[in-house]
Scaffold this motif. Structure first.
Motif, mmCIF file in Angstrom:
data_model
loop_
_atom_site.group_PDB
_atom_site.id
_atom_site.type_symbol
_atom_site.label_atom_id
_atom_site.label_comp_id
_atom_site.label_asym_id
_atom_site.label_seq_id
_atom_site.Cartn_x
_atom_site.Cartn_y
_atom_site.Cartn_z
ATOM 1 N N LEU A 1 40.544 35.065 41.712
ATOM 2 C CA LEU A 1 40.277 35.646 40.398
ATOM 3 C C LEU A 1 41.126 36.899 40.190
ATOM 4 C CD1 LEU A 1 38.695 35.723 37.764
ATOM 5 C CD2 LEU A 1 36.860 36.931 38.954
ATOM 6 N N ALA A 2 41.302 37.701 41.256
ATOM 7 C CA ALA A 2 42.143 38.898 41.161
ATOM 8 C C ALA A 2 43.593 38.512 40.884
ATOM 9 C CB ALA A 2 42.039 39.706 42.448
ATOM 10 N N ALA A 3 44.077 37.450 41.560
ATOM 11 C CA ALA A 3 45.447 36.996 41.334
ATOM 12 C C ALA A 3 45.624 36.492 39.902
ATOM 13 C CB ALA A 3 45.795 35.899 42.335
ATOM 14 N N LEU A 4 44.626 35.778 39.394
ATOM 15 C CA LEU A 4 44.686 35.294 38.012
ATOM 16 C C LEU A 4 44.689 36.466 37.037
ATOM 17 C CD1 LEU A 4 44.550 32.932 35.994
ATOM 18 C CD2 LEU A 4 42.057 33.044 36.159
ATOM 19 N N ALA A 5 43.867 37.496 37.329
ATOM 20 C CA ALA A 5 43.823 38.676 36.465
ATOM 21 C C ALA A 5 45.178 39.369 36.425
ATOM 22 C CB ALA A 5 42.740 39.634 36.961
ATOM 23 N N HIS A 6 45.839 39.469 37.584
ATOM 24 C CA HIS A 6 47.150 40.111 37.646
ATOM 25 C C HIS A 6 48.182 39.301 36.865
ATOM 26 C CE1 HIS A 6 50.490 42.426 39.257
ATOM 27 N NE2 HIS A 6 51.073 41.289 39.596
ATOM 28 N N ARG A 7 48.129 37.979 37.019
ATOM 29 C CA ARG A 7 49.097 37.115 36.341
ATOM 30 C C ARG A 7 48.923 37.156 34.829
ATOM 31 N NH1 ARG A 7 48.098 32.938 39.037
ATOM 32 N NH2 ARG A 7 46.857 31.690 37.585
ATOM 33 N N GLU A 8 47.651 37.255 34.373
ATOM 34 C CA GLU A 8 47.391 37.243 32.935
ATOM 35 C C GLU A 8 47.343 38.639 32.330
ATOM 36 O OE1 GLU A 8 47.164 34.518 31.105
ATOM 37 O OE2 GLU A 8 47.509 33.253 32.866
ATOM 38 N N GLY A 9 47.505 39.682 33.181
ATOM 39 C CA GLY A 9 47.452 41.037 32.669
ATOM 40 C C GLY A 9 46.087 41.456 32.182
ATOM 41 N N ARG A 10 45.026 40.956 32.843
ATOM 42 C CA ARG A 10 43.649 41.263 32.435
ATOM 43 C C ARG A 10 43.062 42.293 33.392
ATOM 44 N NH1 ARG A 10 41.004 37.780 28.797
ATOM 45 N NH2 ARG A 10 39.357 39.344 29.057
ATOM 46 N N GLU A 11 43.080 43.554 32.963
ATOM 47 C CA GLU A 11 42.544 44.625 33.798
ATOM 48 C C GLU A 11 41.048 44.452 34.033
ATOM 49 O OE1 GLU A 11 42.521 49.553 33.889
ATOM 50 O OE2 GLU A 11 42.857 48.452 32.019
ATOM 51 N N ASP A 12 40.328 43.956 33.006
ATOM 52 C CA ASP A 12 38.884 43.772 33.154
ATOM 53 C C ASP A 12 38.567 42.701 34.186
ATOM 54 O OD1 ASP A 12 40.047 41.867 31.535
ATOM 55 O OD2 ASP A 12 38.387 41.776 30.095
ATOM 56 N N TRP A 13 39.320 41.594 34.192
ATOM 57 C CA TRP A 13 39.094 40.559 35.202
ATOM 58 C C TRP A 13 39.384 41.090 36.606
ATOM 59 C CZ3 TRP A 13 41.567 35.411 33.027
ATOM 60 C CH2 TRP A 13 40.871 35.039 31.855
ATOM 61 N N GLY A 14 40.430 41.919 36.732
ATOM 62 C CA GLY A 14 40.749 42.484 38.038
ATOM 63 C C GLY A 14 39.615 43.336 38.583
ATOM 64 N N ALA A 15 39.024 44.175 37.710
ATOM 65 C CA ALA A 15 37.899 44.997 38.146
ATOM 66 C C ALA A 15 36.700 44.133 38.517
ATOM 67 C CB ALA A 15 37.519 45.976 37.030
#
Length: 390
Positions: free
Chosen positions: A182-196
């Protein structure tokens, strides 16, 4: 001295044994002897009755009852299936095993859980319990100074955010994402909220694991891992798998079925894509639309399909209206024949549309309609139903 109440509890009568007199489409399902099969069944076409008869005939043909697995989506539906199959076979048996997906997953996880892993059985969290746990952890992470995006920080203690977080984490598990993915997907999509939330997700799983608890999405995920790790043994356990209401499956449940009955094994699924209503819970109607390609036969061809075409529930007028409504739902051209239903009822029935100035007026009008139907025509209360949107 008060008089005793005239009401008393009465045990419901057990279902009576009914042997299906099949139409040609139902007969094609009953004649299916092995491999994957998709049964497309519109409203009132007797899909559950056909499934019960198919299971019973499989047992009568020599398949041990305990080697037939039947899966559905609610406890009530599973209990009804067990009762109807037992009544149809004419005697209590050790099976076939009719389970909800979650009950089957819980039994599977418990069976293969390390004996020294937990002092107590795993505890399955209900939706409200999961919301409470998430709110406490979110509030605690804020108190501990965990870095959160500014857009989320102000809402961390609200019930609404906890519900949104639960939905996101459930969808992530249903498609097989762990916190790192999920963190990798957040980084790829530029989603700071998903990363957190990916970092929070790892903490959430650790806390639940320490408490010997898990949520529904995690339960199915762990069952999938068990089944995939022991696929040969799981496939050897069951000779046939039947699934009712297949349109409500999510990707994790589809992976479970691949481990149990993939590779061209005996898997019969019954459903109607027009009745797919659980997308909010992660269900994907593509599962039934793409079933023939996702579960090919042993020689690699698309799985065969049968469409039940006789509606025994609705008269022709109501059936025509329902078919018009269904045409607004996108459907692959190869499945359009699913909607070509014929009514087996002699009475056409009637359809009326009413508009009302307010919700209160609407409720009053519906109540009046039901009372008049009961008093003037003798229709039993149990023979009437009211469907609402929420």
């Amino acid at each position: 001295m008060t008089s005793l109440s005239p009401y008393r509890l009465v045990r419901p009568a057990p279902p009576t044994a009914v042997r299906l007199v099949p139409d040609p489409a139902q007969q094609a399902v009953l004649d299916h002897s092995g491999g994957p099969l998709l049964v497309l069944a519109g409203p009132g076409t007797g899909k559950t009755t056909t499934l019960v008869e198919a299971v019973a005939r499989r047992v009568e043909s020599g398949t041990p009852a305990e080697r037939v697995l039947v899966l559905t989506f609610s406890r009530k539906a599973a209990a009804e299936l067990r009762q109807r199959i037992t009544a149809r076979l004419g005697a209590p048996t050790a099976g076939p095993s009719a389970w909800t997906f979650h009950a089957f997953c819980y039994a599977l996880v418990r069976e293969h859980q390390p004996k020294d892993a937990y002092a107590e059985p795993l505890r399955l969290l209900s939706g409200p319990e999961q919301d409470v746990a998430l709110r406490e952890l979110l509030r605690g992470s804020l108190d501990l100074g965990r870095p959160w995006p500014e857009a989320l920080r102000a809402a961390l203690t609200t019930r609404g955010l906890a519900e949104e977080v639960r939905a996101l984490l459930s969808r992530a598990r249903e498609v097989g994402l762990d916190p790192d993915q999920l963190a990798a997907l957040a980084h790829r999509e530029g989603r700071e909220d998903w990363g957190a939330l990916a970092a929070f997700y790892a903490e959430y799983l650790d806390v639940l694991d320490a408490q010997g608890a898990l949520d529904y999405a995690e339960l199915v995920h762990r069952a999938v891992l068990v089944a995939e790790d022991r696929a040969a043994a799981m496939q050897d356990r069951y000779d046939a798998v039947f699934v009712d209401e297949y349109q409500d499956t999510d990707p994790a449940q589809e992976r479970l079925l691949q481990a149990l009955a993939g590779g061209g094994r005996d898997l019969v699924v019954v459903g109607d894509p027009d009745q797919a209503v659980y997308a909010f819970r992660g269900a994907e109607v593509e599962g039934i639309l793409e079933f023939r390609d996702r579960f090919p036969t042993a020689d690699g061809r698309p799985a065969p399909s049968v469409a039940l075409a006789t509606c025994r529930r609705s008269g022709s007028a109501l059936l025509e209206v329902s078919r018009r409504v269904a045409t607004g739902i996108p459907l692959k051209p190869s499945l359009q024949h699913l909607r070509d239903l014929k009514s087996a009822k002699t009475a056409a029935g009637t359809v009326e549309a009413h508009t009302h100035p307010s919700a209160g007026a609407e409720a009053e009008a519906v109540a009046d309609l039901l009372r008049r139907e009961h008093l003037e025509h003798g229709t039993r209360w149990s023979d009437m139903a009211v469907l609402v949107r929420s």
